[in-house]
Design an enzyme around this catalytic site. Sequence first.
Site, PDB file in Angstrom:
ATOM      1  N   GLU A  72      19.660  38.196  43.276  1.00  0.00           N
ATOM      2  CA  GLU A  72      18.257  38.422  43.591  1.00  0.00           C
ATOM      3  C   GLU A  72      18.085  38.678  45.083  1.00  0.00           C
ATOM      4  O   GLU A  72      18.915  38.306  45.901  1.00  0.00           O
ATOM      5  CB  GLU A  72      17.417  37.212  43.171  1.00  0.00           C
ATOM      6  CG  GLU A  72      17.374  37.035  41.666  1.00  0.00           C
ATOM      7  CD  GLU A  72      16.561  35.816  41.241  1.00  0.00           C
ATOM      8  OE1 GLU A  72      16.170  35.024  42.121  1.00  0.00           O
ATOM      9  OE2 GLU A  72      16.323  35.668  40.037  1.00  0.00           O
ATOM     10  N   ASP A  74      18.737  29.188  41.728  1.00  0.00           N
ATOM     11  CA  ASP A  74      18.520  30.426  42.472  1.00  0.00           C
ATOM     12  C   ASP A  74      17.876  30.154  43.825  1.00  0.00           C
ATOM     13  O   ASP A  74      18.230  30.757  44.834  1.00  0.00           O
ATOM     14  CB  ASP A  74      17.616  31.372  41.672  1.00  0.00           C
ATOM     15  CG  ASP A  74      18.273  31.880  40.400  1.00  0.00           C
ATOM     16  OD1 ASP A  74      19.406  31.458  40.125  1.00  0.00           O
ATOM     17  OD2 ASP A  74      17.651  32.682  39.697  1.00  0.00           O
ATOM     18  N   SER A 126      13.793  37.992  42.548  1.00  0.00           N
ATOM     19  CA  SER A 126      13.234  36.741  42.080  1.00  0.00           C
ATOM     20  C   SER A 126      11.889  37.009  41.422  1.00  0.00           C
ATOM     21  O   SER A 126      11.192  37.973  41.748  1.00  0.00           O
ATOM     22  CB  SER A 126      13.036  35.789  43.269  1.00  0.00           C
ATOM     23  OG  SER A 126      12.172  34.726  42.934  1.00  0.00           O
TER      24      SER A 126
END
Length: 561
Positions: free
Chosen positions: A451, A88, A477
């Site tokens: 996110e 991510d 996040s």
Amino acid sequence: MATDTKNQLKRKSHVVTDGPDRAPARSMLRAVGLNDDDMNKPFVAIGNLASDVTPCNVHLDRLARKVKEGVRAADSVPFMFGTITISDGISMGTEGMKASLVSREVIADSIETITFGESMDGLIVVAACDKNMPGAMMAMARLNVPSLFFYGGAILPGNFRGKDVNIQDMFEAVGSHAQGKMTLDDLINMERVACPGEGACSGMFTANTMSSAIEAMGMSIPGAASIPAVDPRNEDMAIRAGHIIHDLLERDLKPRDIMTHDAFENAIMVVLSMGGSTNSVLHLLAIAHEAGVELEIDDFDRLSRVTPYLSDLRPGGRFVMSDVDRAGGVPVIMNELLKAGLLHGDAITITGKTVAENLAEFDTAPDSVVLYPASAPRSPTGGLVILKGNLAPEGAVIKVAGTKHLSHKGPARVYDGERAAFNAVNAGEVQDGDVLVIRYEGPKGGPGMQEMLAVTGAIIGRGQGDSVVLMTDGRFSGATHGPMIGHVAPEAQVGGPIGLVEDGDIITMNVENRELSVDVSDEELARRRATWSAPPPNYTHGVMAKYAKLVSSASRGAVTT
């Protein structure tokens, strides 16, 4: 040669090792190193999530091999296999970020597929990143063979000019640089030290939130969730995991015996007390779905009203997971909740003991710096809240840990997608008092519910963290903090009210009243709905299109089964 073995631990694998007709299968197993004795032992799958794409996972091969050593020492046969991970932190702010939540399902599917397909008797998964952790738990719940989760540990913080820093600081530094508050040289110099080595992101972000939740649920080794990735104790724990899985096989103690409704409540309370990530709502709902446990989004809010907030952890506080470890680890928090009469102490765990029995082995007390006693909490209520109203009939999630901005009323500034909103924030188009609305980023709309750390980091970096509210049908996040509202459901792509909001509409957010609403009449919303139509899908083939067709609402965990 193994034929018709009576080894009761081979509840699944006997179908590939027993009898004359299985000679071809045994022949192939001999080719990978098995001998006659091995054919009579239980087979244990070891899901090794190691990869070079992220520091979260770069070290896992070392730990997985120790787990393998432990399994072999416990008179079982280990079989290691790998699967994917998306980083991510690296993909954040790019189109690739949409693949992150999708990867959770792919990971779960792949672990399930090989463990089922190869008739494994037990399963250990070694993981350490945001989506491979819940993905592993989802697979364990589906398979329901004796299993345990092993966490690879968190990264240590970096140091920039005498101050601890981590990836959260890097995203916020981008906003500061865009505002002219940080030089390019300082940005690059911080970049060089923020992530000093192996391990998952250091704060109470999603990985550490899930490691804490999994320990609280009873599916990982007690006391292991907070150990840093570089700490040699992890290797000792890895060896121990092999012995625990053999004990689970002997007891025939399976994930659904452990992952009960009480166990999920324990996990939720630990998350709430530690100021955990909003993603935990999504993931725990998904794991519960796979386990056949009736868990609803409202359960998080019900428990948040009675669970004290007992930590001072980033992103909303000062400390990181290595500090939690020095303060005694997750058992400190669990003990405080147990003493307060909140935790279900009689829930069974992978040790074969109850939660209360496990905790009795830890002689620790809160330091009132990193971790606080339940008798003197930082706040009497938990770190996550569920909002509802005419903008979120199915619910939305806000992290209240570390923010005092608990009510807001302001005009909507609407963007159809994360990138447009990020550019607007950096260009100074979002004004103090605005409610930044980012839509068509939900499970189906993105697809993949990417996110928004790039946007939230930019808002914080520009100094607007106490004056701008962000709401989205996407997610955040675990490093996000401030008045950021995610998982708004139903999402815009399926006709949710967030898709009907127009620039200038007045939006109200009120945590005390659990309200998220727009000051527009039902009649006007109906008029807008009559002229609304869903935009065409962003992807029409491949994994992204398949996911968009199958995925459910965020209020149900964004599951695909």
